[in-house]
Design a protein around this motif. Structure first.
Motif, PDB file in Angstrom:
ATOM      1  N   MET A 206       0.821  -1.198   0.000  1.00 22.69           N
ATOM      2  CA  MET A 206       0.000   0.000   0.000  1.00 22.69           C
ATOM      3  C   MET A 206       0.860   1.255   0.000  1.00 22.69           C
ATOM      4  N   PHE A 207       1.989   1.204   0.695  1.00 28.76           N
ATOM      5  CA  PHE A 207       2.878   2.363   0.704  1.00 28.76           C
ATOM      6  C   PHE A 207       3.406   2.635  -0.711  1.00 28.76           C
ATOM      7  N   VAL A 208       3.801   1.576  -1.408  1.00 29.11           N
ATOM      8  CA  VAL A 208       4.247   1.727  -2.799  1.00 29.11           C
ATOM      9  C   VAL A 208       3.120   2.297  -3.645  1.00 29.11           C
ATOM     10  N   HIS A 209       1.899   1.816  -3.390  1.00 29.15           N
ATOM     11  CA  HIS A 209       0.732   2.287  -4.123  1.00 29.15           C
ATOM     12  C   HIS A 209       0.520   3.783  -3.909  1.00 29.15           C
ATOM     13  N   HIS A 210       0.605   4.228  -2.656  1.00 26.91           N
ATOM     14  CA  HIS A 210       0.388   5.643  -2.352  1.00 26.91           C
ATOM     15  C   HIS A 210       1.480   6.514  -2.984  1.00 26.91           C
ATOM     16  N   VAL A 211       2.723   6.051  -2.916  1.00 24.00           N
ATOM     17  CA  VAL A 211       3.828   6.815  -3.511  1.00 24.00           C
ATOM     18  C   VAL A 211       3.635   6.920  -5.023  1.00 24.00           C
ATOM     19  N   ALA A 212       3.272   5.800  -5.667  1.00 26.66           N
ATOM     20  CA  ALA A 212       3.048   5.815  -7.117  1.00 26.66           C
ATOM     21  C   ALA A 212       1.885   6.731  -7.478  1.00 26.66           C
ATOM     22  N   THR A 213       0.845   6.739  -6.650  1.00 24.50           N
ATOM     23  CA  THR A 213      -0.320   7.577  -6.910  1.00 24.50           C
ATOM     24  C   THR A 213       0.033   9.055  -6.801  1.00 24.50           C
ATOM     25  N   VAL A 214       0.724   9.418  -5.721  1.00 21.94           N
ATOM     26  CA  VAL A 214       1.157  10.814  -5.565  1.00 21.94           C
ATOM     27  C   VAL A 214       2.059  11.209  -6.730  1.00 21.94           C
ATOM     28  N   GLY A 215       2.957  10.297  -7.121  1.00 23.33           N
ATOM     29  CA  GLY A 215       3.824  10.574  -8.259  1.00 23.33           C
ATOM     30  C   GLY A 215       3.039  10.802  -9.543  1.00 23.33           C
ATOM     31  N   LEU A 216       1.984  10.008  -9.751  1.00 21.28           N
ATOM     32  CA  LEU A 216       1.151  10.176 -10.937  1.00 21.28           C
ATOM     33  C   LEU A 216       0.470  11.534 -10.954  1.00 21.28           C
ATOM     34  N   PHE A 217      -0.064  11.946  -9.816  1.00 21.83           N
ATOM     35  CA  PHE A 217      -0.717  13.250  -9.745  1.00 21.83           C
ATOM     36  C   PHE A 217       0.269  14.372 -10.059  1.00 21.83           C
ATOM     37  N   VAL A 218       1.429  14.321  -9.420  1.00 19.26           N
ATOM     38  CA  VAL A 218       2.414  15.387  -9.594  1.00 19.26           C
ATOM     39  C   VAL A 218       2.918  15.423 -11.030  1.00 19.26           C
TER      40      VAL A 218
END
Length: 355
Positions: A206-218
């Motif tokens: 889930m941590f990897v998921h959240h980091v990837a998601t934030v990265g996608l938004f940015v």
């Protein structure tokens, strides 16, 4: 610092050939990447709003349906057993139990009971889990409704090639901006709250998921891929709502509603994550965009992050199918087997791990 800034904001990395920051700002009514910084104070506000919601809205609702804050049984302090528990975190084998029984002059069953209660002390109460899921359900429902409402009237919702025509000189409307900022703030808050929330078995995933998601938004905001970004997040939010609703029914012991909602969630998740996402989203980001604008460095990075999300979707789909199979075999949704994630969310999508 100047060298680092020049490398970080290199136009050849972020955009197709012959596109500059000045061109983008002039053609899109003052676009600035720094506008994303508004998500940081908003993330802090969301954490405060969540605390208020769980305490003054979710908790009274839970009490109203007879979910009480019954904490775990407190164990009798014992230095010897606590030292053993710290080293193995589970009940000792029969030989060690006999040794502890003689050393403490305790019955073996009493020692086993002590270890069981000690483990349960670290588990959150049903009330805590209900409040957390109610917040996630409410947020996911509100943000999905908001996003779907304006996307329904957007041309790229019906024709994904519209995400790339006249790219990157596409205006970021107020609807898109608020959608992006709120979602980015939400996932940024999850990066913090994951360490304080109920601990899940897939914490690292889930941590990897959240980091990837934030990265996608940015990245999608900086390089102006916001149109396809809104499609990605709205698609993932759709299943998160149903998952949190199923968990609420489970905590409230509404078993039939829980089973029915879980089945609907499973169908929606598999269709959206294994069907619509690769056929609709990955097709346009990898193939339609290649034909219309061609690849460039941040294009590769954006698609790499989307592929990471898809790998996680496949892993979680396996857990869902396994849980659904066991549910059919046992005649109900086995809540103790819920070990796949939530919103995602889900991208949260995360969504988080069912209990």
């Amino acid at each position: 610092m100047e060298v680092l800034a020049a490398w970080l904001w290199n136009e050849r990395f972020w955009f197709p050939a012959n596109v500059t920051w000045a061109d983008l700002e002039r053609e899109t009514d003052g676009y600035r990447a720094v506008h994303l910084l508004a998500a940081l104070p908003l993330a802090a506000c969301l954490l405060g709003l969540r605390h208020f919601f769980e305490r003054f809205i979710a908790k009274p609702c839970a009490v109203h349906i007879n979910i009480q804050d019954r904490g775990p049984h407190r164990v009798q302090p014992n230095a010897i057993l606590e030292k053993v528990f710290t080293s193995i975190t589970k009940c000792p084998d029969a030989r060690r139990l006999e040794g502890l029984s003689k050393q403490l002059d305790w019955d073996v069953r009493k020692i086993q009971r002590w270890f069981r209660h000690q483990r349960n002390q670290d588990k959150p109460s049903t009330l805590t889990k209900f409040c957390e899921s109610m917040w996630r359900f409410t947020f996911s429902l509100c943000i999905f409704t908001y996003g779907f409402n304006y996307l329904w009237l957007s041309p790229w919702f019906w024709d994904t090639r519209q995400c790339w025509y006249n790219y990157p000189y596409q205006p970021i409307t107020s609807d898109i901006y608020y959608h992006y900022i709120i979602e980015l703030a939400h996932y940024s808050s999850l990066l913090y709250s994951q360490f304080t929330d109920i601990k899940r078995k897939d914490f690292f995933m889930m941590f990897v998921h959240h980091v990837a998601t934030v990265g996608l938004f940015v990245f999608s905001y900086i390089n102006h891929m916001v149109r396809v970004g809104t499609l990605v997040v709205c698609l993932h939010d759709s299943a998160d709502i149903l998952l949190e609703l199923a968990k609420l029914f489970n905590y409230a012991k509404y078993q039939r509603l829980c089973d029915a909602t879980f089945i609907i969630f499973s169908v929606v998740f598999l269709i959206t994550r294994l069907g619509i996402f690769p056929v609709w989203i990955l097709n346009t980001t990898m193939f339609e965009s290649w034909k219309i604008i061609g690849p460039y460095p941040s294009w590769w990075l954006f698609n790499s992050l989307l592929l990471i999300i898809q790998v996680l979707n496949i892993i979680w789909s396996y857990f869902i199918i396994r849980t659904a199979y066991k549910a059919v075999a046992r005649g109900k949704v086995p809540s103790q087997e819920w070990t796949f994630p939530r919103n995602l969310h889900s991208l949260s999508f995360l969504f988080s791990v069912p209990d």
